[in-house]
Design a protein around this motif. Structure first.
Motif, PDB file in Angstrom:
ATOM      1  N   ASP A 145       5.330  10.330  -6.025  1.00  0.00           N
ATOM      2  CA  ASP A 145       4.937  10.088  -7.409  1.00  0.00           C
ATOM      3  C   ASP A 145       5.196  11.321  -8.272  1.00  0.00           C
ATOM      4  N   GLN A 146       4.904  12.470  -7.723  1.00  0.00           N
ATOM      5  CA  GLN A 146       5.121  13.726  -8.447  1.00  0.00           C
ATOM      6  C   GLN A 146       6.594  13.895  -8.838  1.00  0.00           C
ATOM      7  N   HIS A 147       7.491  13.429  -7.981  1.00  0.00           N
ATOM      8  CA  HIS A 147       8.929  13.564  -8.233  1.00  0.00           C
ATOM      9  C   HIS A 147       9.543  12.281  -8.804  1.00  0.00           C
ATOM     10  N   ASN A 148       8.698  11.312  -9.127  1.00  0.00           N
ATOM     11  CA  ASN A 148       9.150  10.044  -9.718  1.00  0.00           C
ATOM     12  C   ASN A 148      10.180   9.329  -8.837  1.00  0.00           C
ATOM     13  N   ILE A 149       9.919   9.358  -7.533  1.00  0.00           N
ATOM     14  CA  ILE A 149      10.779   8.672  -6.566  1.00  0.00           C
ATOM     15  C   ILE A 149      10.042   7.441  -6.050  1.00  0.00           C
ATOM     16  N   PRO A 150      10.548   6.228  -6.288  1.00  0.00           N
ATOM     17  CA  PRO A 150       9.853   5.017  -5.836  1.00  0.00           C
ATOM     18  C   PRO A 150       9.745   4.952  -4.315  1.00  0.00           C
ATOM     19  N   LEU A 151       8.623   4.437  -3.846  1.00  0.00           N
ATOM     20  CA  LEU A 151       8.420   4.200  -2.420  1.00  0.00           C
ATOM     21  C   LEU A 151       8.373   2.705  -2.161  1.00  0.00           C
ATOM     22  N   ILE A 152       9.337   2.230  -1.377  1.00  0.00           N
ATOM     23  CA  ILE A 152       9.325   0.839  -0.929  1.00  0.00           C
ATOM     24  C   ILE A 152       8.634   0.825   0.429  1.00  0.00           C
ATOM     25  N   GLU A 153       7.492   0.167   0.508  1.00  0.00           N
ATOM     26  CA  GLU A 153       6.702   0.134   1.742  1.00  0.00           C
ATOM     27  C   GLU A 153       6.827  -1.234   2.406  1.00  0.00           C
ATOM     28  N   ASP A 154       7.359  -1.251   3.613  1.00  0.00           N
ATOM     29  CA  ASP A 154       7.495  -2.486   4.385  1.00  0.00           C
ATOM     30  C   ASP A 154       6.301  -2.581   5.338  1.00  0.00           C
ATOM     31  N   ASP A 155       5.446  -3.568   5.115  1.00  0.00           N
ATOM     32  CA  ASP A 155       4.189  -3.670   5.871  1.00  0.00           C
ATOM     33  C   ASP A 155       4.123  -4.955   6.691  1.00  0.00           C
ATOM     34  N   VAL A 156       5.245  -5.353   7.295  1.00  0.00           N
ATOM     35  CA  VAL A 156       5.275  -6.625   8.022  1.00  0.00           C
ATOM     36  C   VAL A 156       4.444  -6.618   9.305  1.00  0.00           C
ATOM     37  N   TYR A 157       4.129  -5.428   9.837  1.00  0.00           N
ATOM     38  CA  TYR A 157       3.405  -5.357  11.110  1.00  0.00           C
ATOM     39  C   TYR A 157       1.927  -4.989  10.964  1.00  0.00           C
ATOM     40  N   GLY A 158       1.472  -4.737   9.744  1.00  0.00           N
ATOM     41  CA  GLY A 158       0.122  -4.228   9.533  1.00  0.00           C
ATOM     42  C   GLY A 158      -0.989  -5.088  10.089  1.00  0.00           C
ATOM     43  N   ASP A 159      -0.796  -6.411  10.106  1.00  0.00           N
ATOM     44  CA  ASP A 159      -1.841  -7.317  10.615  1.00  0.00           C
ATOM     45  C   ASP A 159      -1.879  -7.383  12.138  1.00  0.00           C
ATOM     46  N   LEU A 160      -0.915  -6.739  12.798  1.00  0.00           N
ATOM     47  CA  LEU A 160      -0.834  -6.823  14.264  1.00  0.00           C
ATOM     48  C   LEU A 160      -1.441  -5.590  14.935  1.00  0.00           C
ATOM     49  N   TYR A 161      -2.609  -5.173  14.463  1.00  0.00           N
ATOM     50  CA  TYR A 161      -3.274  -4.014  15.056  1.00  0.00           C
ATOM     51  C   TYR A 161      -4.027  -4.421  16.323  1.00  0.00           C
ATOM     52  N   PHE A 162      -4.081  -3.509  17.297  1.00  0.00           N
ATOM     53  CA  PHE A 162      -4.757  -3.783  18.558  1.00  0.00           C
ATOM     54  C   PHE A 162      -6.228  -3.363  18.534  1.00  0.00           C
ATOM     55  N   GLY A 163      -6.590  -2.489  17.627  1.00  0.00           N
ATOM     56  CA  GLY A 163      -7.941  -1.937  17.593  1.00  0.00           C
ATOM     57  C   GLY A 163      -8.910  -2.786  16.800  1.00  0.00           C
ATOM     58  N   ASN A 164      -9.907  -2.135  16.224  1.00  0.00           N
ATOM     59  CA  ASN A 164     -10.982  -2.848  15.536  1.00  0.00           C
ATOM     60  C   ASN A 164     -10.776  -2.984  14.035  1.00  0.00           C
ATOM     61  N   GLN A 165      -9.791  -2.279  13.502  1.00  0.00           N
ATOM     62  CA  GLN A 165      -9.644  -2.258  12.049  1.00  0.00           C
ATOM     63  C   GLN A 165      -8.185  -2.192  11.641  1.00  0.00           C
ATOM     64  N   ARG A 166      -7.847  -2.961  10.613  1.00  0.00           N
ATOM     65  CA  ARG A 166      -6.488  -2.930  10.095  1.00  0.00           C
ATOM     66  C   ARG A 166      -6.237  -1.585   9.420  1.00  0.00           C
ATOM     67  N   PRO A 167      -5.063  -0.987   9.638  1.00  0.00           N
ATOM     68  CA  PRO A 167      -4.769   0.277   8.962  1.00  0.00           C
ATOM     69  C   PRO A 167      -4.531   0.066   7.467  1.00  0.00           C
ATOM     70  N   SER A 168      -4.765   1.093   6.701  1.00  0.00           N
ATOM     71  CA  SER A 168      -4.514   1.029   5.266  1.00  0.00           C
ATOM     72  C   SER A 168      -3.014   1.031   4.998  1.00  0.00           C
ATOM     73  N   CYS A 169      -2.639   0.813   3.757  1.00  0.00           N
ATOM     74  CA  CYS A 169      -1.238   0.890   3.351  1.00  0.00           C
ATOM     75  C   CYS A 169      -1.062   2.026   2.354  1.00  0.00           C
ATOM     76  N   CYS A 170       0.160   2.501   2.226  1.00  0.00           N
ATOM     77  CA  CYS A 170       0.446   3.505   1.194  1.00  0.00           C
ATOM     78  C   CYS A 170       0.051   2.967  -0.180  1.00  0.00           C
ATOM     79  N   LYS A 171       0.228   1.674  -0.379  1.00  0.00           N
ATOM     80  CA  LYS A 171      -0.087   1.045  -1.665  1.00  0.00           C
ATOM     81  C   LYS A 171      -1.550   1.257  -2.042  1.00  0.00           C
TER      82      LYS A 171
END
Length: 472
Positions: A273-299
């Protein structure tokens, strides 16, 4: 720095107790909250302690139960090396390898370890057939008319509601649907870049990403990537003046399976953000966590709309439906323009079926069963690989997703292994197909999306035998 020292010291202390037999396989460990109280550390530090222990195969997280000492605790399984790509724009695209591997997609006469997708009992086939029938009755004229450019309203609404699970606070108007996550990523690249621009990605990286970028005329820079924590933020900082876009899979990326810690996500979002460079975040696997809590996203840490969050149900529910979406932040108008130009509209029928499945709670029930099955699969795959592959084989320990990244002895050529394996009905993904540089020739990726069976076990054992043959 002090927090870093504390985290390492506590993780080492628990690891020593496990390896020394004080803590036995199956023993339950203190909860994250209890760890915070006992050692007077933050929740982030406590979570990272367990992440480190999980990565080393010492503990496992069981949904709704907590952390336990794993039965694999006393096996010394080294992790794959942190990747070391050259931080220069490169374009040695492995076209022939990719063509060779993907030519067998859908060939069910093979054991398909090569594709990052779900098969057979992991997919709720009959339930989705019912949802499709119901959707055809719900939509005006059965869904044969054009939908709005933004996409199915019910799907956008339920995606927005679910964003709270990863720390987001999206509204339905923040989302644009797409024909799968790759379509969403394609719209992002077309909207934000131009031929000659440079895009930074992980190394290794999903080949569809750099193939698309190269076809659009982009230069590709690969960033050093840790099998546990993802890209090296220091490397991104070093390359920052030479890149125009960044595309990352923040949670359980393929093929390495790494998951960025929250602190890294925050730092990356702020830096770009500081350098005004867009971040495209691909989060297709986020729901497939093995533990107790879904990880956060960069978004979740995006304060200016600079992160374009992309996802789909292709890795969790219905690969063939091609239902995806993007929350494009401040770039929404550019994304809508690209969608109108290239797609006009997306199929409302499939989106309505997915929306209904999610809205009624069936999706969460399916995910709970799926995550449990994938975690069991992962443990069984890992055990067979440990006992069947050559000594000194290095294996990642992902805490979610579908990928096992295996680093074999330097004498083993993964392309030669592919040829031997395919002749025996086994399809694997050689490591070279995940990079535009000359690296990972002794690495392979295996997908754990094939439900466990005697046949899968035997094929993995055979793959180990073939690997040993190549060392002679």
């Amino acid at each position: 720095m002090e927090q870093e020292y504390i985290y390492q010291r506590i993780a080492t202390s628990i690891a020593d107790q496990i390896r020394g037999g004080v803590l036995k396989p199956g023993d339950r460990l203190p909860s994250v909250r209890m760890l915070c109280t006992t050692y007077k550390v933050s929740m982030n530090t406590a979570s990272r302690i367990y992440q480190e222990l999980e990565a080393n195969g010492l503990v496992e997280a069981k949904p709704q139960s907590g952390y336990f000492v794993t039965n694999l605790s006393f096996v010394d399984i080294p992790l794959p090396e942190v990747s070391k790509p050259v931080l220069l724009a490169n374009n040695k695209e492995p076209k022939e390898i990719i063509r060779k591997v993907y030519s067998n997609m859908g060939n069910r006469s093979l054991t398909l370890f090569s594709y990052s997708t779900l098969y057979d009992d992991f997919l709720p086939v009959m339930k989705m057939k019912k949802e499709m029938l119901a959707a055809s009755r719900t939509l005006v004229n059965g869904g044969i008319e054009y939908d709005s450019v933004s996409g199915n309203l019910n799907l956008r609404r339920v995606i927005a509601q679910r964003s709270i699970t990863w720390g987001g606070s999206l509204m339905e108007e923040d989302i644009v649907t797409a024909n799968g996550s790759m379509s969403a990523i394609s719209m992002c690249l077309l909207a934000l870049g131009k031929p000659g621009d440079t895009i930074a990605i992980e190394s290794p990286c999903y080949p569809g990403v750099f193939q698309l970028a190269i076809d659009l005329g982009f230069k590709v820079v690969e960033l050093p990537t840790d099998p546990v924590t993802g890209i090296k933020v220091s490397a991104l900082r070093e390359a920052i003046d030479h890149i125009d876009l960044c595309l990352l899979i923040s949670n359980y990326n393929t093929p390495m399976g790494s998951c960025m810690p929250e602190s890294h996500k925050k730092e990356i979002v702020a830096l770009l953000d500081q350098h005004n460079i867009p971040l495209i975040e691909d989060d297709v696997y986020g729901d497939l966590y093995f533990g107790n809590q879904r990880p956060s996203c960069c978004k979740a840490y995006d304060k200016t709309g600079n992160v374009l969050w992309c996802s789909s149900v292709s890795k969790t529910l219905a690969p063939g439906y091609r239902v995806g979406w993007v929350a494009p932040g401040k770039y929404k108008e550019q994304i809508l323009r690209q969608k109108l130009l290239h797609e006009i509209s997306t199929p409302g029928l499939m989106q309505e079926a997915v929306a209904s499945f999610m809205r009624t709670g069936k999706y969460d029930k399916h995910l709970r069963k799926l995550r449990h099955g994938l975690y069991e699969n992962y443990q069984k795959y890992l055990n067979t690989i440990i006992t069947s592959f050559p000594v000194h084989t290095k294996i990642n320990r992902p805490q979610g997703g579908l990928s096992l990244w295996i680093e074999l002895d330097q004498r083993i050529d993964a392309l030669a292994l592919y040829d031997l394996a395919i002749a025996e009905g086994i399809s694997i993904a050689p490591g070279r197909m995940f990079t535009v540089q000359e690296q990972f020739q002794n690495c392979i990726r295996l997908c754990i999306g094939l439900p466990w069976s005697i046949s899968v076990d035997q094929k993995l054992q055979r793959l180990g035998e073939l690997s040993k043959q190549l060392m002679k």
